[in-house]
Design an enzyme around this catalytic site. Sequence first.
Site, PDB file in Angstrom:
ATOM      1  N   LYS A 144       6.739   0.222  18.514  1.00  0.00           N
ATOM      2  CA  LYS A 144       6.017   1.500  18.599  1.00  0.00           C
ATOM      3  C   LYS A 144       4.821   1.449  17.645  1.00  0.00           C
ATOM      4  O   LYS A 144       4.953   1.652  16.446  1.00  0.00           O
ATOM      5  CB  LYS A 144       6.947   2.666  18.210  1.00  0.00           C
ATOM      6  CG  LYS A 144       6.224   4.020  18.012  1.00  0.00           C
ATOM      7  CD  LYS A 144       5.529   4.484  19.281  1.00  0.00           C
ATOM      8  CE  LYS A 144       4.911   5.878  19.082  1.00  0.00           C
ATOM      9  NZ  LYS A 144       3.664   5.843  18.270  1.00  0.00           N
TER      10      LYS A 144
ATOM     11  N   GLU B 123       9.252   0.478   4.637  1.00  0.00           N
ATOM     12  CA  GLU B 123       8.170   0.148   3.710  1.00  0.00           C
ATOM     13  C   GLU B 123       7.281   1.377   3.698  1.00  0.00           C
ATOM     14  O   GLU B 123       6.628   1.699   4.691  1.00  0.00           O
ATOM     15  CB  GLU B 123       7.423  -1.099   4.182  1.00  0.00           C
ATOM     16  CG  GLU B 123       6.595  -1.756   3.083  1.00  0.00           C
ATOM     17  CD  GLU B 123       5.220  -1.155   2.942  1.00  0.00           C
ATOM     18  OE1 GLU B 123       5.007  -0.442   1.935  1.00  0.00           O
ATOM     19  OE2 GLU B 123       4.379  -1.366   3.810  1.00  0.00           O
TER      20      GLU B 123
ATOM     21  N   CYS C  19      -1.455   0.343   1.596  1.00  0.00           N
ATOM     22  CA  CYS C  19      -0.314   0.782   0.783  1.00  0.00           C
ATOM     23  C   CYS C  19      -0.358   0.164  -0.603  1.00  0.00           C
ATOM     24  O   CYS C  19       0.193   0.729  -1.552  1.00  0.00           O
ATOM     25  CB  CYS C  19       0.997   0.456   1.486  1.00  0.00           C
ATOM     26  SG  CYS C  19       1.237  -1.285   1.855  1.00  0.00           S
TER      27      CYS C  19
ATOM     28  N   GLU D 294       0.282  10.260  -3.293  1.00  0.00           N
ATOM     29  CA  GLU D 294      -0.475   9.224  -2.595  1.00  0.00           C
ATOM     30  C   GLU D 294      -1.640   9.867  -1.847  1.00  0.00           C
ATOM     31  O   GLU D 294      -1.454  10.827  -1.100  1.00  0.00           O
ATOM     32  CB  GLU D 294       0.418   8.465  -1.616  1.00  0.00           C
ATOM     33  CG  GLU D 294      -0.276   7.301  -0.943  1.00  0.00           C
ATOM     34  CD  GLU D 294       0.634   6.499  -0.041  1.00  0.00           C
ATOM     35  OE1 GLU D 294       0.491   5.265  -0.007  1.00  0.00           O
ATOM     36  OE2 GLU D 294       1.494   7.103   0.625  1.00  0.00           O
TER      37      GLU D 294
END
Length: 481
Positions: free
Chosen positions: A176, A251, A285, A383
């Site tokens: 996906k 992750e 990331c 973040e």
Amino acid sequence: MAAKTVPRLVAGAWRAPDAGRVLEVRDPADLRRVVALVPAMTAAEVAELFDAAERGAVAWAAESPLRRAEVLTGAARLLRQRADEITADLVAEMGKTRAEAAGEAAKSADFLDYYASFARRPYGSLLADARPSTSMSTRTEPLGVVVLVTPWNDPLLTPARKLAPALIAGNAVVLKPATETPLSALHLARALHDAGLPAGVLGVAVGRSAGIGDALLDDPRVAAVSFTGSTAVGRGLQRRLAGRDVRVQTEMGGKNATAVLADADLGLAASTVAAAAFGQTGQRCTATSRVVVDRAVAGELTESLIGAARACRVGPGEDAATTTGPLVSAAHRTDVLEHLTLARKEGAKLLTGGEVPAEGHGCFLTPAVLGGVTRTMAIWRDEVFGPVVAVHVVDGFDEAVEAVNDSAYGLAAAVFTTNLRHANEFAARARTGQVAVNLPTTGWDVHLPFGGFGDSGSPFKEQGAEALRFYTRVKTVAVAW
């Protein structure tokens, strides 16, 4: 240029989207431009992928690992041959610069080659048994059907990083890709298909998660789910799959810090931090988002970071002069701007950047440097996932380590120092999955185990030999002869 219509891969066949059920992929450098039309699949069509994967898993597991490796190396070769087309689509759908996109295409092929090499390595072992005339061994086996959910920021590399170990281990995969950036994943699927991957071993679920998410996660044939994305979604995924016999790998987010000590090479530190913070428009990331700097050199380092931010050339990725492309979408740019507004409201100083260029129709934002940041501010904790770096001043090594570890995340950290004791002690004390000394928080090669601690990820690592642990199970076999 007219938008191209991209088919979906089902049971080894490419099928055109049904009329009226397509998603528009838009160029973040110019939102007026529709790059492609891709299928908006339904839950019933996802179930069809699992039907094919169930059959494909049996056949693929029975294949020799050497045959699996042939497919992976063949696909790697095709990715390299098609690099120009893939790079162009990466730039168009995600906004990366051509250099960044070309690097991603090359690294994705490297993942396939690297995991193909495991076909010639042991996949079991002999053990001693106290019983006479008895042999004891272990062997690794594939799990069956695995679901891979991948993000928009590395839309080719992350699928390759997950697909390669999953396939060499003998699993079937339902992939996906992110709704914003499906073209790159479809290039990968086409390369594997053209290299001879049997029907059903790979299916690509293209569509909005709201419409097909339940079908992807609730199917009883799912043996494992590997997810890369935000911590909020990853934690929700873990809760949703708890209590089922489904292995989960996540992750997730990061708030990566780089400590610059008083004895650091400041020129190296400033250029490296700027590249790690502003490269790929901060949408990595592992991007550096916090800078922890000793008071003795804080002024000089901060001025260097301001200069580096102002030197960035913001523009469309297809322009060779561009060093900082657009953010992936207008909504994401709005989110980054809201982080900057809150930071200023809480007392941080916007030293440069954070501006939306007046001209153009893209999702551009100038790289920003924030000073006066304290550890009570949201910009320290949350973040941002954009070209924003927050500078926090400390006194001495111990305070620097404490500040670096002051985060719920634990993905990557770095230190700049010429003191060998500080370098080794930092590596021991930093609570992150990756630690770098006089190097950026970004840039980890295919054979290096990758993954974070805390809110950055689950215990299962990606990359390297460690990745195969997630995609295999161990069976112990005793034979009396």
